[in-house]
Write a protein that holds these residues in place. Structure first.
Motif, PDB file in Angstrom:
ATOM      1  N   SER A  25      56.830 -27.718  71.879  1.00 48.39           N
ATOM      2  CA  SER A  25      56.028 -27.443  72.333  1.00 48.39           C
ATOM      3  C   SER A  25      56.134 -26.254  73.367  1.00 48.39           C
ATOM      4  N   GLU A  26      55.041 -25.590  73.550  1.00 43.13           N
ATOM      5  CA  GLU A  26      55.655 -24.759  73.890  1.00 43.13           C
ATOM      6  C   GLU A  26      54.584 -23.915  75.489  1.00 43.13           C
ATOM      7  N   SER A  27      53.653 -25.245  75.463  1.00 41.32           N
ATOM      8  CA  SER A  27      52.585 -25.328  76.550  1.00 41.32           C
ATOM      9  C   SER A  27      53.564 -24.680  77.565  1.00 41.32           C
ATOM     10  N   LEU A  28      54.291 -24.965  78.160  1.00 44.51           N
ATOM     11  CA  LEU A  28      54.997 -24.276  79.094  1.00 44.51           C
ATOM     12  C   LEU A  28      56.043 -24.003  78.958  1.00 44.51           C
ATOM     13  N   ASP A  57      48.623 -23.137  77.860  1.00 39.35           N
ATOM     14  CA  ASP A  57      47.713 -23.963  77.747  1.00 39.35           C
ATOM     15  C   ASP A  57      46.798 -23.802  77.995  1.00 39.35           C
ATOM     16  N   LYS A  58      45.471 -24.573  77.242  1.00 47.09           N
ATOM     17  CA  LYS A  58      43.674 -23.780  77.356  1.00 47.09           C
ATOM     18  C   LYS A  58      43.742 -25.587  78.012  1.00 47.09           C
ATOM     19  N   LYS A  59      44.886 -26.396  77.709  1.00 46.32           N
ATOM     20  CA  LYS A  59      44.124 -27.586  79.022  1.00 46.32           C
ATOM     21  C   LYS A  59      45.250 -27.933  79.587  1.00 46.32           C
ATOM     22  N   PRO A  60      45.124 -29.046  80.842  1.00 49.16           N
ATOM     23  CA  PRO A  60      46.093 -29.805  81.513  1.00 49.16           C
ATOM     24  C   PRO A  60      47.479 -30.170  80.738  1.00 49.16           C
ATOM     25  N   VAL A  61      48.674 -30.021  81.479  1.00 45.67           N
ATOM     26  CA  VAL A  61      49.594 -30.859  80.106  1.00 45.67           C
ATOM     27  C   VAL A  61      51.067 -31.933  81.954  1.00 45.67           C
ATOM     28  N   ALA A  62      50.686 -32.412  81.996  1.00 44.94           N
ATOM     29  CA  ALA A  62      51.598 -33.004  82.396  1.00 44.94           C
ATOM     30  C   ALA A  62      53.017 -33.545  82.395  1.00 44.94           C
ATOM     31  N   PRO A  81      49.300 -33.932  86.677  1.00 44.70           N
ATOM     32  CA  PRO A  81      49.270 -32.624  86.052  1.00 44.70           C
ATOM     33  C   PRO A  81      48.772 -30.521  85.987  1.00 44.70           C
ATOM     34  N   ILE A  82      49.769 -29.783  85.230  1.00 43.82           N
ATOM     35  CA  ILE A  82      49.474 -28.856  85.553  1.00 43.82           C
ATOM     36  C   ILE A  82      48.272 -28.629  85.179  1.00 43.82           C
ATOM     37  N   LYS A  83      47.342 -27.609  85.675  1.00 45.35           N
ATOM     38  CA  LYS A  83      46.090 -27.168  85.093  1.00 45.35           C
ATOM     39  C   LYS A  83      46.797 -25.652  84.369  1.00 45.35           C
ATOM     40  N   PRO A  84      45.270 -25.552  83.321  1.00 48.37           N
ATOM     41  CA  PRO A  84      45.700 -24.548  82.547  1.00 48.37           C
ATOM     42  C   PRO A  84      45.764 -23.088  83.342  1.00 48.37           C
ATOM     43  N   ALA A  86      47.992 -22.030  85.312  1.00 51.49           N
ATOM     44  CA  ALA A  86      48.925 -22.612  86.544  1.00 51.49           C
ATOM     45  C   ALA A  86      50.747 -22.327  86.445  1.00 51.49           C
ATOM     46  N   SER A  87      51.108 -22.313  87.881  1.00 53.46           N
ATOM     47  CA  SER A  87      51.970 -22.412  88.230  1.00 53.46           C
ATOM     48  C   SER A  87      53.198 -23.280  88.316  1.00 53.46           C
ATOM     49  N   ASP A  88      54.157 -23.497  88.208  1.00 55.03           N
ATOM     50  CA  ASP A  88      54.769 -25.030  88.860  1.00 55.03           C
ATOM     51  C   ASP A  88      56.379 -24.772  88.975  1.00 55.03           C
ATOM     52  N   LYS A  89      57.183 -25.898  89.307  1.00 57.36           N
ATOM     53  CA  LYS A  89      58.713 -25.487  89.426  1.00 57.36           C
ATOM     54  C   LYS A  89      59.584 -27.446  88.895  1.00 57.36           C
ATOM     55  N   VAL A  90      60.176 -27.511  87.878  1.00 57.89           N
ATOM     56  CA  VAL A  90      61.347 -28.060  87.755  1.00 57.89           C
ATOM     57  C   VAL A  90      62.576 -28.227  89.152  1.00 57.89           C
ATOM     58  N   LYS A  91      63.273 -28.979  89.420  1.00 53.17           N
ATOM     59  CA  LYS A  91      64.871 -28.418  90.113  1.00 53.17           C
ATOM     60  C   LYS A  91      65.555 -29.426  89.426  1.00 53.17           C
ATOM     61  N   VAL A  92      66.441 -28.831  89.056  1.00 50.52           N
ATOM     62  CA  VAL A  92      67.758 -29.415  88.202  1.00 50.52           C
ATOM     63  C   VAL A  92      69.206 -29.076  89.102  1.00 50.52           C
ATOM     64  N   TYR A  93      69.429 -30.751  89.372  1.00 50.01           N
ATOM     65  CA  TYR A  93      70.835 -30.706  90.315  1.00 50.01           C
ATOM     66  C   TYR A  93      72.449 -31.014  89.252  1.00 50.01           C
ATOM     67  N   PHE A  94      73.372 -30.343  89.442  1.00 47.63           N
ATOM     68  CA  PHE A  94      74.656 -30.805  88.803  1.00 47.63           C
ATOM     69  C   PHE A  94      75.321 -30.916  89.823  1.00 47.63           C
ATOM     70  N   ASN A  95      76.240 -32.201  89.421  1.00 43.53           N
ATOM     71  CA  ASN A  95      77.236 -32.936  90.097  1.00 43.53           C
ATOM     72  C   ASN A  95      78.381 -32.511  89.389  1.00 43.53           C
ATOM     73  N   PRO A  96      79.686 -31.825  90.202  1.00 46.35           N
ATOM     74  CA  PRO A  96      80.586 -30.915  89.116  1.00 46.35           C
ATOM     75  C   PRO A  96      82.422 -32.000  89.929  1.00 46.35           C
ATOM     76  N   ALA A  97      81.735 -33.310  90.359  1.00 45.63           N
ATOM     77  CA  ALA A  97      82.497 -34.557  90.662  1.00 45.63           C
ATOM     78  C   ALA A  97      83.393 -34.901  89.540  1.00 45.63           C
ATOM     79  N   TYR A  98      84.675 -34.998  89.471  1.00 47.83           N
ATOM     80  CA  TYR A  98      85.745 -34.755  88.421  1.00 47.83           C
ATOM     81  C   TYR A  98      85.391 -34.036  86.991  1.00 47.83           C
ATOM     82  N   ARG A  99      84.633 -33.317  86.963  1.00 48.82           N
ATOM     83  CA  ARG A  99      84.747 -32.400  85.417  1.00 48.82           C
ATOM     84  C   ARG A  99      84.874 -31.078  85.589  1.00 48.82           C
ATOM     85  N   PRO A 100      86.295 -30.781  86.108  1.00 50.41           N
ATOM     86  CA  PRO A 100      86.666 -29.627  85.321  1.00 50.41           C
ATOM     87  C   PRO A 100      86.308 -28.290  84.629  1.00 50.41           C
TER      88      PRO A 100
END
Length: 242
Positions: A25-28, A57-62, A81-84, A86-100
């Motif tokens: 889906s491309e609602s977000l 989208d035309k309806k809320p998306v959760a 739920p994110i209203k039609p 409206a904008s918001d954010k997601v946050k992504v963390y990456f742990n580099p330990a032992y991943r050269p």
């Protein structure tokens, strides 16, 4: 009739199965689908990035969840739920330990009770650093010797049983280490190959074999000898009664 009935059941099963699969889906609409951290240093720890999106989208998306195929990736996302429009954010963390080296991690964003999904990515290159030997070899024996076992437990053994395990050890000094192992009470059930001459900071692996004969105690003390000095702390090699 039976064949027709089975065909009907199979068709129903496949329809139900396909209905359960989430669809893209491309609602977000994300401002960016991929973020490049560039070069990051392993010793600096976690890095993170916020992805901004808009509900087109035309309806809320959760957002019902986020996932990745790697435990090195964690997430934060709005739990409402994110209203039609409206904008918001997601946050992504990456742990580099032992991943050269280079990494590229896909993150799946699930929406509407996992009925839909979309994808984002994080990537970059991890510059490694030399980890302390204690992170890989938790047991210090003295004179710069570290090992991965304090007790080698071979589990349940009957007379005549034979088992093998790997003992790993490291020279955490800037000098050459002459190392061998001795069994003071003469127990021949436990066998291994030594001595070893180890370069500074070198790591090695030794295979330990336990052939239980019933003639000796089930607990054997194996003493490391470093540069001619017998260390006070023994490695305990043991088995149990069934």
């Amino acid at each position: 009739m039976r064949t027709l009935y089975l065909t009907f059941l199979f068709a129903c099963f496949m329809t139900a199965l396909s209905a359960q699969e989430p669809t893209f889906s491309e609602s977000l609409k994300f401002q960016e689908r991929s973020f490049d951290f560039g070069k990051i240093k392993e010793k600096d720890g976690l890095v993170s990035h916020e992805f901004t999106f808009q509900n087109v989208d035309k309806k809320p998306v959760a957002i019902s969840g986020m996932s990745s195929g790697c435990g090195c990736v964690k997430f934060e996302y709005p739990k409402y739920p994110i209203k039609p429009g409206a904008s918001d954010k997601v946050k992504v963390y990456f742990n580099p330990a032992y991943r050269p080296g280079f990494f590229s991690k896909e993150v799946v964003v699930m929406t509407n009770d996992n009925k839909n999904y979309t994808r984002i990515w994080v990537k970059g290159t991890v510059e490694p650093y030399e980890h302390p030997v204690s992170e890989r070899y938790p047991y210090e024996y003295g004179e710069g010797l570290w090992m991965n076992f304090e007790i080698m437990a071979f589990g349940y053994m009957n007379e005549g049983d034979k088992k093998k395990m790997d003992l790993k050890f490291a020279n955490d000094t800037d000098k050459e280490m002459k190392l061998f192992f001795i069994i003071i009470d003469g127990n021949t059930d436990v066998t291994f190959t030594s001595p070893y001459t180890m370069k500074p900071k070198e790591e090695k692996t030794m295979q330990v074999t336990y052939s239980y004969s019933g003639k000796f105690p089930r607990v054997t003390n194996v003493y490391p000898v470093v540069n001619g000095k017998t260390l006070d702390k023994p490695l305990k090699v043991m088995c149990s009664k069934p």
